[in-house]
Design a protein around this motif. Structure first.
Motif: not given
Length: 492
Positions: A386-414
């Protein structure tokens, strides 16, 4: 041009020049530049090393072979090397080598301009240096100045230009013209004419992405070729639009909804753009690299492997910036090319295989129905970009990304970052670039070619004749290919 210590240049431009004069100011600067600092030449050497690796490895690809066949008929001369084949006119060699450099999606990237400058600028400079039997230092200086023009103009039109135009094909035409023009000693008036002729040829539309056509690699090749022609025409007295950048029907007006002409001359002579260059470590679109870094980091940190992830991973949520997403939004790629521009695919393959190299984009991995590996196909169903408005505002000075990995247990890694590895804010060493070079070139053209090319780049300032050096290097390429055919029972 003598070298000097960093910061010693006296010819600089600062303040707020008249926007109607930026083209003339740029032409004057590149036609008569100050001494280039030694550190800047070293940064240019890194760019040449990285670009030459992509050129040599890419020169064997089918689309490169098509353009090489065309180039052999352009001028019927042997002015410059067309790597992994023969020789051609300078313009023809610039075309063929420019295409080859961009094919593998491993050539450099400058984040502020979103330009892969190596593919258009280095082949143009190399071809003209060969034609003139000029030395390695002159070639290296031309690369610096070509990057300077391309990246500054790119910053002036980014990001609105990027919506429809591929700046490596459009903006970098100016850089190729400057590099070629420097090597044939254009004066200020001639350089302005060269910029005018370059700008009126500048082209490259993103529509190729809809079908995965080969046009993307044609763009830097034509930019290199058109830059050489623009410089050669200017030397003959052929005039170009003096206000090609800033005129009411010029490049800025025609190709942007908003431009910042001041970016062309801001700190000119103080800040050298080649020193801001970035290098790609993954064989895919640069807009995906920060996300790849993030998931590879998580995978390594926690010791995950494919089997564990497939059993335990519920969902991967990816957040990126809008202009980049427009290029990498393909979620179900059916060809290697589409996969290189699929944020979902490259993140999925990074998670399962721990790598995003050339072997992750082979033809047998795809069919018209999608990826062939059932495990990877299943993982793609769990990836939510998905597109983040916050990250879009940082481009092109930055090329950012954020990742969230959710396990079946409900635990989330970022995880996440603002700059991919290889950018100046997250740099890689020259040793790492040499390792990348060997990894690209040795499997295709052999160890002798790889080591000869690396030695050539390391000692560019001592090379008296780039034509002789390139003849020798290309001869090794052809010897390796000839030996390979014979060993397979084929005819040379």
């Amino acid at each position: 041009m003598p070298q000097s210590a960093p910061g010693s240049s006296s010819k600089t431009i600062s303040g707020s020049p008249n926007p109607s004069e930026v083209g003339a100011l740029l032409a004057a600067f590149v036609a008569d530049p100050p001494p280039i600092p030694a550190a800047v030449l070293e940064d240019a050497r890194r760019s040449v090393l990285d670009g030459l690796g992509s050129l040599l490895a890419g020169s064997l690809e089918p689309q490169a072979r098509m353009v090489q066949q065309l180039a052999r008929g352009l001028g019927h001369s042997d002015e410059a090397a067309v790597f992994s084949t023969g020789r051609s006119s300078a313009a023809g060699a610039a075309l063929a080598n420019g295409v080859a450099t961009h094919i593998l999606e491993l050539d450099d990237i400058h984040k502020g301009s979103t330009i892969h400058a190596a593919a258009p600028v280095i082949p143009a400079a190399l071809a003209v240096a060969e034609r003139g039997q000029l030395g390695g230092l002159a070639f290296l200086e031309a690369v610096v100045l070509g990057y300077e023009a391309a990246l500054r103009i790119g910053e002036a039109v980014n990001p609105s230009h990027y919506r429809h135009w591929h700046p490596t094909g459009t903006v970098a035409t100016f850089g190729a013209a400057v590099a070629a023009g420097h090597l044939i000693n254009l004066d200020t008036t001639q350089m302005l004419d060269a910029l005018g002729s370059a700008g009126t040829q500048a082209a490259g539309l993103w529509e190729f992405n809809a079908s995965g056509a080969m046009s993307k690699t044609l763009h830097p090749g034509k930019a290199a070729m058109n830059g050489v022609m623009a410089a050669d025409l200017a030397r003959l007295g052929f005039t170009g639009a003096a206000s090609i950048l800033e005129g009411p029907r010029g490049f800025f007006a025609a190709t942007t909804t908003h431009s910042d002409p001041g970016r062309v001359t801001a700190d000119l002579g103080r800040v050298w753009k080649v020193s801001e260059n970035g290098y790609k470590l993954y064989s895919c679109c640069g807009h995906t690299h920060t996300a790849i870094d993030a998931v590879l980091g998580l995978r390594a940190e926690h010791g995950w492997d494919a089997a564990w992830l497939l059993d335990n991973l519920r969902e991967v949520r990816l957040f990126t910036y809008g202009p980049g997403w427009e290029i990498v939004r393909e979620e179900r790629p059916r060809t290697p090319y589409q996969a290189k521009f699929s944020l979902s695919y490259v993140v999925g393959v990074a998670l399962l295989e721990g790598a995003v190299g050339l072997s992750q984009f082979t033809a047998e991995r795809f069919t018209p129905a999608g990826v062939t590996d059932p495990a990877l196909a299943g993982l793609l169903e769990r990836i939510r970009p998905s597109v983040s408005a916050e990250l879009s505002a940082m481009y092109p000075a930055a090329w950012p990304a954020r990742v969230e990995l959710e396990l079946n247990s409900g635990r989330v890694f970022t995880a996440g970052g603002d700059f991919p590895r290889g950018n100046m804010e997250n740099p890689v060493s020259t040793a790492a670039l040499e390792a990348k070079f060997r990894g690209l070139v040795e499997p295709r053209l052999g160890e002798a070619v790889a080591e000869k090319a690396i030695a050539l780049v390391r000692n560019l300032e001592q090379v008296p004749d780039m034509a002789e050096a390139c003849r020798e290097l290309n001869g090794l390429c052809l010897d390796h290919l000839h030996s390979g055919r014979l060993s397979l029972g084929g005819r040379a």
